[in-house]
Structure formats: C-alpha cells, structure tokens
Design an enzyme around this catalytic site. Structure first.
Site, PDB file in Angstrom:
ATOM      1  CG  HIS A 221      34.178  36.806  41.330  1.00  0.00           C
ATOM      2  ND1 HIS A 221      35.116  36.884  40.314  1.00  0.00           N
ATOM      3  CD2 HIS A 221      34.870  36.897  42.482  1.00  0.00           C
ATOM      4  CE1 HIS A 221      36.318  37.016  40.849  1.00  0.00           C
ATOM      5  NE2 HIS A 221      36.201  37.020  42.159  1.00  0.00           N
TER       6      HIS A 221
ATOM      7  CD  GLU B 271      38.074  39.795  40.314  1.00  0.00           C
ATOM      8  OE1 GLU B 271      38.429  38.840  39.600  1.00  0.00           O
ATOM      9  OE2 GLU B 271      38.322  39.863  41.531  1.00  0.00           O
TER      10      GLU B 271
ATOM     11  CG  HIS C  80      35.155  39.810  45.740  1.00  0.00           C
ATOM     12  ND1 HIS C  80      36.096  40.716  45.305  1.00  0.00           N
ATOM     13  CD2 HIS C  80      35.567  38.602  45.292  1.00  0.00           C
ATOM     14  CE1 HIS C  80      37.025  40.089  44.615  1.00  0.00           C
ATOM     15  NE2 HIS C  80      36.737  38.794  44.593  1.00  0.00           N
TER      16      HIS C  80
HETATM   17 CO    CO Z   1      37.734  37.406  43.460  1.00  0.00          CO
END
Ligand code: CO
Length: 289
Positions: free
Chosen positions: A173, A203, A235
């Site tokens: 993530h 991210e 995602h």
């Molecule tokens: Co997210």
C-alpha cells in the site's frame, strides 16, 4: 461434630454468602480482529480464511470483526451491512459482558492505521462496567523475525515464478507515515532470498518507477504481480491488475514486459496468517498479566 464446630461452619457459610452478594464480574475473554476493510465482496475470502484459522487456534473464544476505514463502513452501510469501528466494537463487547479482549491488527506495517488502533485499545482499559483489559497484537511486519519469516515464505511460495528472465513484483500500500520505511526494509529481506523479488507501493516509496528500473537493470522480461496487502481489493484489482492505462499491469506492458497477475490477498495464505496469529497469541496471553 460438636456444637462449636457446627457454629464455625455455619459462620463460614454465612460469610461466603455475604461475599457472594456482590460477586466480582466474571472474566470473559474475547478476540477482536481489526482490518482496514474492503468493499469488494470477492476480496473478503481473505478475511474468511484468517477467521477460520483464528477459530482453530482459539476454539473457546468469541471472535468479532471491525474495520478502521470510515469510508468502507459507509459504503457497506448503504448496502445494508453494519460493520463497527474498533471503538464501537470494543464498547459493544464490554456491554455484552466481555471483560478481557485481545485485539489483533491485520495491518501489514505499524503505520497510521495501527497507531490509531493502539490509542483506541489503550483507552478501553479499565472501562467502568465494560472491558477491564484490552491488549493489541502487532501487525504482520513488526520485528526482525517477522520480516525474516515472511520473506522466507514468499521466496518458497513464489520461487516457481522466477528465473533469469522472470521476476515477481509485490504491490504494497505505502503511506506518508514514517513506517513506510518498512517497505524499503522488507525489500532488503526479499533481496536476500533472490534478486528477482521486488516490492513497490501504490501510495508510498518505492514506487512502480523504482521497480521498473530494477527490472530493467536485471534484464527481466516477464513479471508476475501479486498484492502485498491482506486482501486483493480495490488497489489490487484496479491499481495493480486493472485495464486502465495507469495500472501496474498496463504500465509494465507499455514498457515491454510480459505480465501475469495473481489476485490473492496475503490473508489467503495459511503461513502468513500464522504470523498474525502468533502476534495475537502474545496479546491474548498478556490479558492475564
Ligand atoms: Co488505499
């Protein structure tokens, strides 16, 4: 039995009666599993998996769930499904007579989500008429041993996808939180297993660009993509495997790589869940101390 002994006995029974008039609240243990959550129905198989394993490990203990993501709880509420936040779930458990709760974070790294959960769990200790003791289990990657065990597991499971032209890239993530360094750190553990195991984030850092640079410098032509998140949700299905031009799959293909995707969350693997469960066991054992 003589008269004095009888009187002593009756006296003791009377005293016990008085003591029992206000019994101490009976100890009742519970487990709360906490995840960010997902709104993808087909991704929740990962949660079913880990719940089954937790049940096997703690057959006598009631298990409940909560999601930390307000946004996901809202989406589910619109579909008629009510999932509680950690604070709501802990309050309800206290209300239902649970006195000791082991909370397990199903997060991957000790980032913001984990830190918030830590504050919530701390607040639920010594709750009047509620939970007396609440302990929190560490996320998947916390100490050196977690990283080693995890890297060894991935290496064993995914070695079939690597050779001198083929690599596996995991998609984590990523976060603005300082714990983002765990991803770069874990990359080191992976590299010790094999140079064809790479990790990037959606991210955070490393980004896909760094992964592509590594792939090119190693002369890789084929890439297998796999999520590095508990579930293969939004995602994984869109940012990693989606058909949009900016998905990892599309970008890698545009760079000339042949791409295969595996849409499985980490919590679909028994050995990964075992790491979380070991952390839960520690928290659970800590309830009595
Ligand atoms: Co997210």
């Amino acid at each position: 039995m003589n008269k004095i002994k009888w009187m002593l006995l009756l006296g003791m029974i009377a005293l016990c009666g008085i003591a029992n008039a206000h019994p101490k609240q009976k100890m009742k243990e519970g487990i709360l599993l906490v995840t960010f959550g997902t709104s993808y129905e087909n991704a929740r198989v990962a949660f079913t998996h880990i719940e089954e394993q937790v049940k096997q490990e703690f057959p006598e203990v009631e298990i409940r769930w909560s999601y930390t993501s307000k946004m996901i709880r809202k989406i589910l509420r619109k579909r008629g499904e009510e999932i509680m936040s950690p604070a709501e779930a802990l309050a309800k458990m206290g209300e239902d007579g649970v006195t000791h709760v082991a909370v397990q974070s199903l997060h991957v790294i000790p980032g913001e989500e984990y830190e918030n959960l830590k504050k919530t769990v701390a607040a639920f200790n010594h709750m009047p008429k509620g939970i007396q003791v609440a302990r929190l289990g560490k996320p998947l990657l916390y100490n050196h041993a977690d990283n080693e065990v995890m890297a060894a597991f991935l290496s064993k499971t995914f070695s079939q996808y690597i050779d001198n032209k083929s690599a596996v890239a995991f998609m984590g993530h990523g976060t603005h939180h300082a714990a983002n360094i765990y991803y770069a750190g874990f990359q080191y553990y992976l590299q010790q297993q094999a140079p064809q195991f790479l990790l990037g984030t959606v991210e955070g850092y490393p980004e896909l660009n760094e992964v592509i640079k590594e792939l090119k410098s190693k002369g890789i032509k084929n890439v297998t993509l796999h999520p590095f998140m508990s579930v293969a949700g939004d995602h994984a299905q869109n940012d990693m495997a989606g058909s949009e031009g900016d998905s990892w799959k599309s970008v890698l293909e545009a760079n000339g790589f042949r791409v295969k995707v595996i849409l499985k969350g980490l919590a679909e693997y028994e050995s990964v869940n075992q790491i979380w469960i070991d952390h839960l066991r520690k928290a659970f054992n800590g309830l009595k101390h």
